[in-house]
Structures are given as structure tokens and as C-alpha cells.
Design a protein around this motif. Structure first.
Motif, PDB file in Angstrom:
ATOM      1  N   LEU A 276      11.900   6.810  25.425  1.00 21.96           N
ATOM      2  CA  LEU A 276      11.414   7.736  24.391  1.00 21.96           C
ATOM      3  C   LEU A 276      11.813   7.313  22.897  1.00 21.96           C
ATOM      4  O   LEU A 276      10.848   7.185  21.992  1.00 21.96           O
ATOM      5  CB  LEU A 276      11.876   9.217  24.694  1.00 21.96           C
TER       6      LEU A 276
ATOM      7  N   ALA B  69       6.329   3.219  17.655  1.00 17.45           N
ATOM      8  CA  ALA B  69       5.328   4.260  16.951  1.00 17.45           C
ATOM      9  C   ALA B  69       5.336   4.221  15.512  1.00 17.45           C
ATOM     10  O   ALA B  69       4.354   4.024  14.787  1.00 17.45           O
ATOM     11  CB  ALA B  69       5.375   5.562  17.415  1.00 17.45           C
TER      12      ALA B  69
ATOM     13  N   GLY C 219       2.881   2.742  12.947  1.00 17.07           N
ATOM     14  CA  GLY C 219       2.223   3.641  11.830  1.00 17.07           C
ATOM     15  C   GLY C 219       2.412   3.133  10.455  1.00 17.07           C
ATOM     16  O   GLY C 219       1.156   2.830   9.668  1.00 17.07           O
ATOM     17  N   PHE C 220       3.568   2.606  10.170  1.00 20.25           N
ATOM     18  CA  PHE C 220       3.763   2.305   8.932  1.00 20.25           C
ATOM     19  C   PHE C 220       3.039   0.653   8.605  1.00 20.25           C
ATOM     20  O   PHE C 220       2.459   0.659   7.373  1.00 20.25           O
ATOM     21  CB  PHE C 220       5.092   1.961   8.381  1.00 20.25           C
TER      22      PHE C 220
ATOM     23  N   ALA D 238      -0.504   1.490   8.054  1.00 26.51           N
ATOM     24  CA  ALA D 238      -0.538   2.432   6.586  1.00 26.51           C
ATOM     25  C   ALA D 238      -0.397   1.288   5.297  1.00 26.51           C
ATOM     26  O   ALA D 238      -0.910   1.431   4.299  1.00 26.51           O
ATOM     27  CB  ALA D 238       0.367   3.488   6.487  1.00 26.51           C
TER      28      ALA D 238
ATOM     29  N   LEU E  83       5.523   3.288   1.165  1.00 28.92           N
ATOM     30  CA  LEU E  83       4.423   3.835   0.936  1.00 28.92           C
ATOM     31  C   LEU E  83       4.381   4.935  -0.249  1.00 28.92           C
ATOM     32  O   LEU E  83       3.763   5.564  -0.596  1.00 28.92           O
ATOM     33  CB  LEU E  83       4.030   5.111   2.229  1.00 28.92           C
TER      34      LEU E  83
ATOM     35  N   PHE F 173       6.181  14.511  28.048  1.00 29.61           N
ATOM     36  CA  PHE F 173       7.061  14.101  26.901  1.00 29.61           C
ATOM     37  C   PHE F 173       6.291  12.935  26.089  1.00 29.61           C
ATOM     38  O   PHE F 173       6.510  12.713  25.151  1.00 29.61           O
ATOM     39  CB  PHE F 173       8.353  13.581  27.396  1.00 29.61           C
TER      40      PHE F 173
ATOM     41  N   ARG G 131       4.334  14.590  23.660  1.00 30.00           N
ATOM     42  CA  ARG G 131       4.826  15.169  22.555  1.00 30.00           C
ATOM     43  C   ARG G 131       5.224  14.028  21.478  1.00 30.00           C
ATOM     44  O   ARG G 131       5.066  13.941  20.214  1.00 30.00           O
ATOM     45  CB  ARG G 131       6.253  15.793  22.847  1.00 30.00           C
ATOM     46  N   ASN G 132       5.429  12.856  22.141  1.00 28.34           N
ATOM     47  CA  ASN G 132       5.828  11.607  21.565  1.00 28.34           C
ATOM     48  C   ASN G 132       4.457  11.095  20.708  1.00 28.34           C
ATOM     49  O   ASN G 132       4.756  10.926  19.548  1.00 28.34           O
ATOM     50  CB  ASN G 132       6.087  10.762  22.539  1.00 28.34           C
TER      51      ASN G 132
ATOM     52  N   ALA H   6       4.033  10.380  16.643  1.00 29.85           N
ATOM     53  CA  ALA H   6       3.439   9.413  16.053  1.00 29.85           C
ATOM     54  C   ALA H   6       2.234   9.728  15.176  1.00 29.85           C
ATOM     55  O   ALA H   6       2.306   9.256  13.991  1.00 29.85           O
ATOM     56  CB  ALA H   6       2.975   8.204  17.235  1.00 29.85           C
TER      57      ALA H   6
ATOM     58  N   ALA I 193       3.459  11.002  11.999  1.00 36.24           N
ATOM     59  CA  ALA I 193       4.068  10.083  10.940  1.00 36.24           C
ATOM     60  C   ALA I 193       2.858   9.254  10.367  1.00 36.24           C
ATOM     61  O   ALA I 193       2.744   8.946   9.174  1.00 36.24           O
ATOM     62  CB  ALA I 193       4.728   9.130  11.753  1.00 36.24           C
ATOM     63  N   LEU I 194       1.704   8.983  11.284  1.00 33.21           N
ATOM     64  CA  LEU I 194       0.662   8.144  10.775  1.00 33.21           C
ATOM     65  C   LEU I 194      -0.173   8.832   9.834  1.00 33.21           C
ATOM     66  O   LEU I 194      -0.430   8.414   8.777  1.00 33.21           O
ATOM     67  CB  LEU I 194      -0.422   7.874  11.832  1.00 33.21           C
TER      68      LEU I 194
ATOM     69  N   LEU J 290       0.837  11.395   7.998  1.00 28.97           N
ATOM     70  CA  LEU J 290       1.587  11.332   6.418  1.00 28.97           C
ATOM     71  C   LEU J 290       1.597  10.120   5.834  1.00 28.97           C
ATOM     72  O   LEU J 290       1.330   9.887   4.443  1.00 28.97           O
ATOM     73  CB  LEU J 290       3.059  11.527   7.074  1.00 28.97           C
ATOM     74  N   ALA J 291       1.463   8.961   6.782  1.00 30.91           N
ATOM     75  CA  ALA J 291       1.499   7.622   5.921  1.00 30.91           C
ATOM     76  C   ALA J 291       0.258   7.591   5.256  1.00 30.91           C
ATOM     77  O   ALA J 291       0.142   6.962   4.175  1.00 30.91           O
ATOM     78  CB  ALA J 291       1.767   6.527   6.965  1.00 30.91           C
ATOM     79  N   GLY J 292      -0.970   7.886   5.968  1.00 30.41           N
ATOM     80  CA  GLY J 292      -2.405   7.895   5.476  1.00 30.41           C
ATOM     81  C   GLY J 292      -2.393   8.490   4.150  1.00 30.41           C
ATOM     82  O   GLY J 292      -2.824   7.935   3.134  1.00 30.41           O
TER      83      GLY J 292
END
Lengths: 501, 334, 315
Positions: free
Chosen positions: B23, B30, B34-35, B38, B302, C2, C5-6, C10, C13-14, C16-18
Motif C-alpha cells: 500500500l 501513485a 501523478g506529479f 502534472a 508545481l 484498501f 481508498r488508495n 492518488a 493528489a493528481l 491538486l497537481a492539476g
């Protein structure tokens, strides 16, 4: 037979307590010597002196006739004295083999541990005990009974000549007890001296050669187990004779139904349980370990809320999602593990009695009315005859029976009229046991509805107006009070088909 | 049925721990993905190296404090101990002009000695770890300022000192991969510590102490001595952290260090080690430290405002620990 | 369960990044400023100046600094992250004059010009330094304090930092000027409060306890000066003359109501503005003046509202 251990005039004081007063005790090779006495009589303290945990303030300890010093547990172990503590002394996050060999790990170079040998040696001990156990299983995942087996294996691993067992059967079921006794008998035959602490009279008769009784930190006497009537031993322990009355089942046909369960289910542990309980009734719950009795109690109490089913209290359906809901509905739960769930051990008697009802004794500013609380707690101390010097005594300093009474007082004060007792007399000595039994009967007489869960059938038979039996999460039957042990066991082992797997 | 009952939860537990590791690792991946999506500038060799470089010090400190946390203790002094080790290295190398290797040994030795002192406070004098190491934290901060006269000590006279963290042995062998030595050292320290935890007696007692100290004592183990040894080992690891930071800055900065302990503890917690003791892994800690630095670096790349970076980091810690709680609740029911 | 949730995490986070990327679209020239901090009003004023220049010149400016002025390595990580974004030029206020040199060299190799601001580095990589002449400014503070206490008596310095250029320059500028020009003034103590209000307060109270006859105290930056004012107030030593540095609401208030005699103000808005201006010029390959003096002023009750002073003060 020569004396393996001789303890002479052992004296031990703790601040405020004279725990041992010139105690004499001896153990011969190849005997099982039962050590009995009410909680607080000094048995555990005496054994802690023998196993190097405590240092006596006076007296001397002879092993094989030579005086020895036991400054720490290691010294005792080196002399071949092994102890199985009453409170299991295991490391939950370690596995079975790691627990057994802690402190004596077989090492390779660089401080590395020889895991292979560690596991093989542990497996060998279990083979010798005739117990199936994976040495790599984490201890936290084992039942209490299995953990007890680990403790015994650990003690055996020392090749002990003296083995102290402090209530080893407290959490074992009958077949496990039989297994343990087989092991004990074999050890005895090999010449090991075994000191056996227990409250269970029938066990003493089955396994012990001699019995030494202690009371208030002193030895009362040593008798031959086979020749001494149980009543005499009990009299030695409590200093008076106890009368064992059969249960009197009251006529409850007119009584109001206090609690009704319909199809309560939670996972695999509690499956479709329905029953009803009347005011003034004591309903006993029998079953083997893991039958789901505690889980059922916790489901009723909302500790692990049921997934489906209905709970009806005094004719009204209630939703119980948390213990707070249960308490509001007037349900109190006295956990089998008082120290973890029932009591704030470091707080005093008064605070513990008031714990669930504080709001009632608090003004709008959040100030606690201590005077009122003192009056209330003293009333319960009198009513339940809680033996404590005063209501400000820390609960951890009380004996097990008196701790249990404090928990009872807590729920009575909270106006709970449905009380669930889970193993109410575990770890409580005979004298106090009878007193708790009488207390439960009195409470029922006052109209409380009572559920008692107990692993001791004699206790259930003595107490219950009806006996519910569970097996693998299901309620397999409800028998009238005083039913035979055979019928109970038949229901307790009635499994659901043979195609479980 | 009854025979297998005991082993089923055991297997669940094991797979549960593995799942927790997975996890944390999945979260890390992840975040990286993601970064990378972005910003095109995130997934560049130079930036990844910058992230790893930024992880090296916190990672080493976190590995050290993981040991202490598994025993059920806590060490608040690691940040200022790191600084003190750096300062003592400066004294040996720059002021006394000794050879580099002695400087390295000084850092590790100072760390181990101070760790031993903390361990003594905790084990022998029975001072709660929180208090004992809080005291150490302040004493060491003061000592660093006293020794240096509050001025940084520079390592200009010790050629090669900056190579400890900044050079790249890997880069010399594989030209496309300029992995800084500091990162290599972090991985080595983590590997050795993981080995100690998993294979040696010291590691066994680390878990045992956190699990049930009284039971270990009753088993005849000299718990005090072992606890002191664990604190000393953790101190030695922190000493390596001191080497890394001073090599990176080419100086021992005496005022630095406060606050680093909390970042390290956060990494440990994100990595799934329980503050209650008895449970934890070095790999988890490593992943936790990486999650923290990927997060800070990514948010910076970012151009997220620094105020918000702090908020997000805090939220991540809560989420990580909550996920762990959920897992554990699930496991205890299963 | 889980994994779900995970995934949620993600996704969060994405997104936010966007948000962040859309905010900093990369078509215009990008100039990050790595400062020594961002929480103090002084740095916010620098940021305001930088933003103003960014708007005027049509470039994207970002501004970032560590939580406190001891975190040298955190600043290096910020510098590394800024370099990863391939900026046109970079502004940098070094916490330690040496530690950042490897990163700066990296910038140099990548052809990214570096403008130092507020304090310099021990290197020729920065093409320009936009800063206050702290030595001259602190000397002026010494002159003013000496004059205010009548040219003789005991004074003390509560400095913000013992390692950074500004800390050293302001301390030395003050001390040296006092020794040279005002021989009857004795400097009894130099203490360091890290620019922290509370620490500086405690230091001041300790100084007053140790030296009851202290006549004046110099606080070398905003946090130190406010701490000194608080300390003197708490100790009830209202006759001690306080000279501060920089501005900020608390300090200007203290000057208005007489608790502080006066202060040196730099021109923080000017520092930010000039840094960005020089960075843009350097990025375009234009010639940049190596030393940009952004100026300083003495201000007290009498001139605090004068337009040329009010323009450089910040709240």
C-alpha cells in the motif's frame, strides 16, 4: 524423597503491606505440590521470590539442600526453576519459537540468529508435548489457550527441575486441561518437581500429591491431597466453612421480558441468535472456547455491533451501534478481562464506581461533586461488601473478587437493569466466588435481568435459571436450570453438518 | 476445521503486513506518476536525483529512529544529535586537521556515545524516553553552539569530504545514473539495519522489548543493556546522518537540527511502524521518507505555495496513519 | 477496499497537481526566487516587489523559503526543485554563503543565470547582487543610537543570526562604527535570538537584568527588534533607547508611540523588484550591473509618514 526446594521463614514486605510472614514451603522431586489460597494470600509473591523476580527480605531458599541467592530471573532459570506466569508473559508481536527461546537464541557469527535451529528446537518441544503448533505462528494470532501452551513449552525448554505453574488452566477447555495433565504427569515421572497454583478444587484432586494452603501471607498447613476432603481445604483457605446450595429457580411466568434478541448475526462468530430474557432471570451461557459467547455479548453491548438482527429492550426495539447506545438502553457488560476493559486500574474505587455515571454528579461548569460521590461509593462498598480500606484506594491494589465487585457497582450505579457477566469469577478465589454467586442471585432477586457466561460448568449449574448453549456461533439450545452436564456438552458440540470446509 | 483455525489468522496477519508495505509503495508510485503527469519537469533524471538527495539525511535519521520506535520508545534528540556529530567531525577534520577517515569515525562514534547516554537515561534511570531525549535534544543543541562558538565550521581543508554525500560512485561506473553517494549510503544503512533487525539477536530484542518488555525481563534477558545497545546503534546511524548533512553543506551548521526529528518520526509513521512499539520495518520507513520528499519536491515543482505544502504534508501523515488503523481494525476482526 | 481508498488518495493528489499546473502555465518566462524565509513581513514585502516586477515585465515569478533561517539544507532542496523546472533565471538569498555552491554550479552549467539578493555567496557564479549595504546601514544605526544616548554609556546588540551575511554585516557594521566613532559607548553584549520574537524578548530581559544601567539596544532585524521592544516593556525599563531594523506593523507602531526611538529600513520591495528586473535582463542576455544597492533609510516618529519613507515601509 529428598527436598528439591526448601523455603524457610521467607519474609517479604512491600510499602504498606506485609506480603509474606515467615513462610515455609518445600517441594520434593517428582511430586505435584498444589499451592492454594485466596487471591492476595501471597502465593504469587512466594513464587516470585522462588523465581528470582522478587528478593525476600528475610529467610532463605535451599535448592538440593544448599542455600542459594536468586538475584534475578536468570539465576533462577540457571538453577532449573521455570515459571509460567498467571498473566501470560509473551511478546505478542513475536512468533512462537521466538518467544520460547527469547534470551537464549542459538547464534551464528556476527550475532545472527540460527532461525532454522530455533524453529526446529521449538517444534521438538511441541512434539514432546504432543501439541500441534506452528513455531512460526505469531503469538498475537493464537487463542489464549494456545498461548498458554507456548508458555508451557517455554518453561519446558529450560529443562527445569522445578516448574511453577500459576493458574495454568484458567483459560483452557477440558480436552486441553487433559492434555496439560498428561504433560504434567510425564514430567513428574521424570522427577520434575511441580508447584501448581489453582483455584479449581477438582483439578487439585486430579493432579496434586500434596496441598499447601496460604492465608494472609502465612502458611496455614500442608496436607495430602488424596486424603483431605475439599471442604477442609476450603475451610483452611477462607478460615470458615462454605455451604454449597443448589440453585433455586424462581417462578418467572409473570415477569416482564427485559431483553429479546431476534436473529442477531455478526460475521462467522455470531449466527442468527434469538432468545429472550426476563426480569429477575439468570440466563447462563455455556459452550466451548470460541463458541461465540463473548462475541455475542459484545454484539449486544455494541462493542462490535451486530450486522443484522433485532434487539428489543423492555418491549421497545433499540438500535445499538456502540456501547454508549447499550448503556443508554440499560445494558451493562462486565468483560472477562477486567483489567483491560472494565477498570481504570490506576484510579481509585470511587472514581471507578462513578466512571459511567459522572454526568449525574457533575454541575454545569463540569465540576464533580466529590462529596456526593463519596457517599454513593461508600454505599456500594457496604452493599456489595467490597473489601477496601476506603473509597480512595487504587483499584489495582484490590483482589480480583473485589475488583469485580467494583465493576458491578459501576453498572448498578448507572441504573443498568440488564447485566451481562462474562466469566465473572475468572481468577477469583473460592471464598470470593461464592460471594459473587450470592451477589448475582441477589441482583436477580431485585429484578435485574442477568446473563452469565462461564467456562466452568459447575458455576453455570449453580447459578443459572436457564442455560443457553452455543456452538460455532449458533445457539444450539436452551436447557432448564440444573440440566445435566452431558446434555449441555451434547449441545455444545453439535456442529452444523460436517461439510464445514 | 479446529486444527486449521489457529493458522488462518496467522496467514492473514502476514499477508496484512505485506499488503501494508504494498500500500505504501503503491502510494509512492501513485504520487510519482501523478506529479509526472502534472509537470514534464518532474520525472527528469536530475530532479529524481535531487529528490533522492533530499531523502538521504531524513531517511538515515528515520532508519535510526525506527529502531527506537520499535522498542516502544521515541527519540527526539536525533535532529540535534545529527548536528552535534557534524560539529564534532568539523572539530576533528578542520580544527585538528586529522585525516578524513577519523572524521567519519568521529561522527559515528559521537552518535553512538550520545545514543548510549540517552539509552542510559531511559533504561537505567527509568526516565520516560520522551523526556530523556527531549533533554538530550536541548543539551546537544547547546553543546553544538558552545563547541563552535555559534559559527559554522567549513570543511574546505578536507578535500574529498564533500564527496561523501555529493560525489557519485555509481555515476562513475554508470555514466547515465548520477546517483549521489549520500543516497547510496542511505540504501546501505537501510539494508544493514534491516538485516540487523531481521537476523540478529539485537533485532530480535528490539521487537521483543516493544512487544512486552516485562516478559523479556522475566525471560532472563538483561533488558537494560540491550536497550542501551539499541539506542547506541540508533545514535551511530544518526551520526552517519550528521556526516551526510555536513558533507552536503560542506559545513557543520550548529544552529541546524531542531525539527528534523519530527520529520524523521513522520517518515517512520507513514511507513507503517507502530508508535506503540513491537512492529515496524525499515523498508516501510524508507518508503515513508521517500513519500515525504517526493511530495515536497513535487509540490515545489508545481509551484504550490509553501503554506499549502505544509498543509498537504500534515494531511498525508494523518491519512497514512488512518489507513494503517483501518487495516489493523480489519485484521483484528478477520 | 484498501485499493479503493488508495486510488482515492492518488486521485486527490493528481487533482491538486492539476490545479497547480494550470495556475503556472509555462508559456511566459519563469523566474523562481528562493529566499531565506517567507513568513516574516520583510520577505512578504520582497515578494510583493518581485510580483510587481513580474507583472510589469510579463514573467512568471514564484517565491519560496524555508520555515526558519537555520534550515540550510531545506533551502538547497528548494533550489534543486526550482532548477528542475528549467527556469529562465533564478533569484537566490543564501542562508549559508558556501553550502549552495554545488547547486549554483549546476545552474551555471545549465546556462541559468543566478541573481543573488539580500545576501551574497562566496562565489562568482551570481551575475549580480541586489542587496542593502548592511554595513553602512548598521553604521548609521550606531550613529543614531550613540546620538540618542548622549554619546556615552552601555549598549547591547540583539542580533538575528551569527552565520548569514546580513547578520554578520549588521553586527560588525554596528560594532565597528561604535568603536571608531563613539569611544565612550561600551557594547556590553551581543546576543543571538534567531530573529524569533519570543527568544529575543527573553534575551532582552536577561540583558536588562545583567546590566541595569543599559542605555540602548540595537535589534538587527524585524523579529529581533520587536523582541527587544517586548522585552524592555515587560521589564519596565522604559528609558532604554531602542533602535530597530526593517519595519512591519509592530515596529512602526512602537516607533509611533515612542517605545522605539527609530529604525533603519531597507527597501525590501525594491530588493524584490530589482532582483526580478536583473534576472529578466540576464536571461535575455543583457548586461547586468554586478552590485545593485537597493538603499536604506533612517526613520523615526518625525518622518515615518513622509512619502519616500512610507513607500518602503511594510506592515
Amino acid at each position: 524423597m529428598s527436598d528439591l526446594v526448601r523455603m524457610q521463614g521467607i519474609d517479604k514486605r512491600f510499602p504498606g503491606v506485609h506480603a509474606l510472614r515467615a513462610v515455609d514451603f518445600d517441594l520434593r522431586a517428582g511430586e505435584v505440590h498444589a499451592l492454594m489460597g485466596e487471591n492476595g494470600a501471597g502465593k504469587s509473591t512466594l513464587m516470585k521470590c522462588l523465581s528470582g523476580v522478587y528478593q525476600p527480605d528475610g529467610g532463605r531458599i535451599l535448592i538440593d539442600g544448599a542455600a542459594v541467592a536468586l538475584p534475578n530471573p536468570r539465576a533462577a532459570q540457571d538453577l532449573g526453576i521455570g515459571i509460567i506466569h498467571q498473566e501470560l508473559a509473551l511478546m505478542r508481536d513475536l512468533n512462537v519459537a521466538q518467544n520460547i527461546w527469547i534470551g537464549r537464541e542459538p547464534r551464528l557469527s556476527l550475532g545472527r540468529i540460527d532461525e532454522a535451529r530455533l524453529n526446529a528446537d521449538a517444534a521438538a518441544i511441541f512434539r514432546g508435548m504432543n501439541v500441534a503448533m506452528d513455531p512460526r505462528a505469531p503469538v498475537a494470532a493464537l487463542t489464549i489457550a494456545r498461548q498458554q501452551m507456548v508458555e508451557i513449552a517455554k518453561a519446558l525448554s529450560f529443562r527445569s527441575r522445578v516448574l511453577i505453574m500459576d493458574e495454568p488452566t484458567a483459560a483452557l477447555n477440558d480436552s486441553e486441561i487433559a492434555e496439560l495433565f498428561t504433560i504434567i504427569r510425564r514430567l513428574r515421572a521424570e522427577g520434575v518437581g511441580i508447584i501448581y497454583i489453582s483455584h479449581k478444587m477438582d483439578e487439585i484432586r486430579r493432579i496434586a500429591d500434596r496441598v499447601t494452603v496460604m492465608r494472609d501471607g502465612a502458611t496455614v498447613g500442608t496436607v495430602q491431597a488424596a486424603e483431605t476432603p475439599i471442604a477442609q481445604i476450603i475451610a483452611m483457605m477462607v478460615g470458615r466453612e462454605l455451604v454449597d446450595e443448589p440453585v433455586a429457580i424462581p417462578d418467572l411466568s409473570a415477569a416482564e421480558c427485559a431483553l429479546e434478541l431476534r436473529g442477531i448475526t455478526r460475521g462467522r462468530e455470531v449466527r442468527d441468535v434469538s432468545f429472550s430474557l426476563k426480569r429477575g432471570e439468570i440466563l447462563g451461557f455455556a459452550g466451548l472456547m470460541g463458541a461465540g459467547r463473548t462475541e455475542l455479548a459484545r454484539a449486544i453491548f455494541g462493542a462490535e455491533p451486530p450486522e443484522s438482527g433485532e434487539i428489543i429492550v423492555h418491549g421497545r426495539p433499540v438500535t445499538i451501534r456502540s456501547p454508549a447506545d447499550a448503556v443508554r438502553a440499560g445494558i451493562g457488560y462486565l468483560s472477562e478481562d477486567r483489567k483491560h476493559y472494565g477498570l481504570a486500574l490506576g484510579m481509585d474505587v470511587r472514581a471507578n464506581i462513578a466512571l459511567a455515571s459522572l454526568a449525574r454528579y457533575t454541575d454545569r461548569l463540569g465540576r464533580i461533586d466529590e462529596q456526593e460521590l463519596a457517599a454513593v461509593s461508600n454505599r456500594y462498598i457496604d452493599m456489595l461488601s467490597i473489601r477496601t480500606p476506603h473509597d480512595r484506594q487504587e483499584v489495582r491494589l484490590l483482589s480480583g473478587g473485589n475488583q469485580q465487585k467494583v465493576v458491578i457497582a459501576k453498572w448498578l450505579l448507572r441504573d443498568c437493569d440488564i447485566l451481562i457477566f462474562d466469566e465473572p469469577t475468572r481468577g477469583i478465589d473460592v471464598g470470593a466466588k461464592a460471594e459473587i454467586h450470592r451477589l448475582l442471585a441477589d441482583l436477580a432477586g431485585q429484578g435485574k435481568a442477568i446473563i452469565v457466561i462461564s467456562s466452568e460448568l459447575p458455576e453455570l449449574l449453580r447459578l443459572s435459571h436457564r442455560i443457553a448453549v452455543m456452538c460455532e456461533g449458533r445457539l444450539t439450545g436452551i436447557l432448564p436450570g440444573g440440566a445435566s452436564q452431558e446434555r449441555i456438552m451434547a449441545l455444545a458440540t453439535r456442529r452444523e453438518g460436517m461439510a464445514a470446509e | 476445521m479446529t486444527g486449521t483455525q489457529a493458522t488462518i489468522p496467522a496467514q492473514q496477519r502476514r499477508s496484512g503486513a505485506a499488503r501494508q508495505m504494498l500500500l505504501a509503495f503503491a502510494s509512492l508510485i501513485a504520487l510519482v506518476i501523478g506529479f509526472s503527469l502534472a509537470s514534464p519537469n518532474f520525472f527528469q533524471v536530475s530532479n529524481i536525483m535531487a529528490i533522492l538527495q533530499a531523502t538521504s539525511v531524513n531517511g538515515v535519521l528515520a532508519v535510526g529512529v525506527t529502531l527506537i520506535i520499535i522498542t516502544g520508545g521515541i527519540d527526539l534528540s536525533i535532529g540535534t544529535l545529527m548536528t552535534f556529530c557534524a560539529v564534532m567531525t568539523g572539530v576533528v577534520l578542520t580544527w585538528a586537521g586529522m585525516p578524513l577517515i577519523l572524521g567519519v569515525l568521529t561522527a559515528i562514534g559521537t552518535g553512538a556515545a550520545c545514543g548510549l547516554v540517552s539509552g542510559m537515561f531511559v533504561a537505567r534511570m527509568k526516565i520516560p524516553p520522551f523526556i530523556a531525549t527531549l533533554g538530550m535534544m536541548l543539551m546537544l543543541k547547546g553543546l553544538s553552539l558552545i563547541v563552535t562558538g555559534t559559527k559554522p565550521i567549513y570543511f574546505n581543508d578536507t578535500p574529498g569530504f564533500t564527496q561523501i554525500a555529493q560525489g557519485s560512485v555509481v555515476g562513475a561506473l554508470i555514466p547515465g545514473l548520477p546517483l549521489p553517494n549520500g543516497v547510496l549510503i542511505l540504501f546501505l544503512v537501510a539494508a544493514v539495519t534491516a538485516w540487523i533487525l531481521g537476523r540478529t539477536v539485537l533485532g530480535r530484542y528490539t521487537f521483543a522489548l516493544g512487544s512486552n518488555e516485562e516478559a523479556v525481563r522475566l525471560s532472563g534477558v538483561n533488558t537494560d543493556a540491550w536497550k542501551m545497545a539499541i539506542y547506541a546503534l540508533a545514535g551511530g546511524i544518526v551520526g552517519i546522518g550528521g556526516l551526510l548533512i555536513s558533507s552536503r553543506l560542506n559545513s557543520a551548521q550548529p544552529a541546524l537540527g531542531l525539527g528534523y526529528e519530527l520529520e524523521a518520526i513522520a517518515a517512520v509513521v507513514i511507513g507503517g511502524t507502530s508508535l506503540a512499539g513491537g512492529r515496524g520495518t525499515i523498508l516501510g520507513t524508507l518508503i515513508g521518507a521517500l513519500i515525504m520528499s517526493v511530495l515536497t519536491n513535487g509540490l515545489r515543482v508545481l509551484s504550490v505555495a509553501p503554506e499549502w505544502q505544509t498543509v498537504v504534508t500534515g494531511a498525508i501523515i494523518i491519512v497514512a496513519v488512518y489507513a494503517d488503523q483501518l487495516r489493523r481494525r480489519k485484521a483484528s476482526q478477520g | 477496499m484498501f485499493t479503493r481508498r488508495n486510488l482515492l488518495g492518488a486521485v486527490a493528489a493528481l487533482s491538486l497537481a492539476g490545479m497547480a499546473t494550470s495556475a503556472s502555465a509555462q508559456d511566459a518566462m519563469y523566474i523562481p526566487l528562493i529566499s531565506k524565509g517567507f513568513q516574516h513581513q520583510f520577505w512578504q514585502a520582497v515578494k510583493a516587489g518581485a510580483d510587481k516586477a513580474g507583472e510589469e515585465l510579463g514573467v512568471n515569478v514564484s517565491f519560496e523559503g524555508p520555515d526558519n533561517e537555520t534550515q540550510v539544507d531545506k533551502q538547497l532542496d528548494m533550489l534543486a526543485a526550482a532548477l528542475a523546472n528549467k527556469p529562465a533565471a533564478i533569484g537566490f538569498a543564501a542562508l549559508d554563503s558556501q553550502a549552495a555552491i554545488p547547486q549554483l554550479r549546476q545552474a551555471q552549467e545549465a546556462g541559468i543565470p543566478v541573481i543573488a539578493f539580500d545576501s551574497g555567496v562566496d562565489s562568482d557564479i551570481p551575475v549580480a547582487l541586489a542587496a542593502t549595504d548592511n554595513i553602512a546601514a548598521a553604521a548609521m544605526a550606531a550613529d543614531k543610537l550613540a546620538e540618542l544616548i548622549g554619546g556615552a554609556g552601555k549598549v547591547a546588540v540583539v542580533a538575528h543570526d551569527q552565520t548569514s551575511r546580513t547578520g554578520v554585516d549588521r553586527r560588525d557594521g554596528f560594532v565597528n562604527r561604535m568603536k571608531e566613532a563613539h569611544p565612550d559607548v561600551e557594547i556590553v553584549a551581543i546576543e543571538y535570538g534567531g530573529g524569533d520574537h519570543l527568544k529575543s524578548t527573553e534575551i532582552t530581559k536577561a540583558l536588562l537584568t545583567a546590566n541595569p544601567d543599559l542605555k540602548g539596544i540595537f535589534g538587527t532585524n524585524e523579529g529581533s527588534a520587536i523582541g527587544v521592544v517586548n522585552g524592555v516593556t515587560e521589564a519596565g525599563a522604559s528609558d532604554v533607547v531602542i533602535v530597530g531594523y526593517d519595519s512591519g506593523k509592530a515596529q512602526t507602531d512602537a516607533i509611533r508611540d515612542g517605545r522605539m526611538a527609530g529604525a533603519i529600513t531597507q527597501n525590501p520591495v525594491g530588493i524584490g523588484y530589482e532582483t526580478v528586473k536583473a534576472a529578466v535582463a540576464a536571461a535575455r542576455g543583457e548586461q547586468v550591473q554586478a552590485s545593485i544597492d537597493t538603499g536604506f533609510y533612517w526613520y523615526d516618529k518625525s518622518n515615518i509618514d513622509a512619502p519616500e519613507i512610507a513607500a518602503v515601509l511594510y506592515d
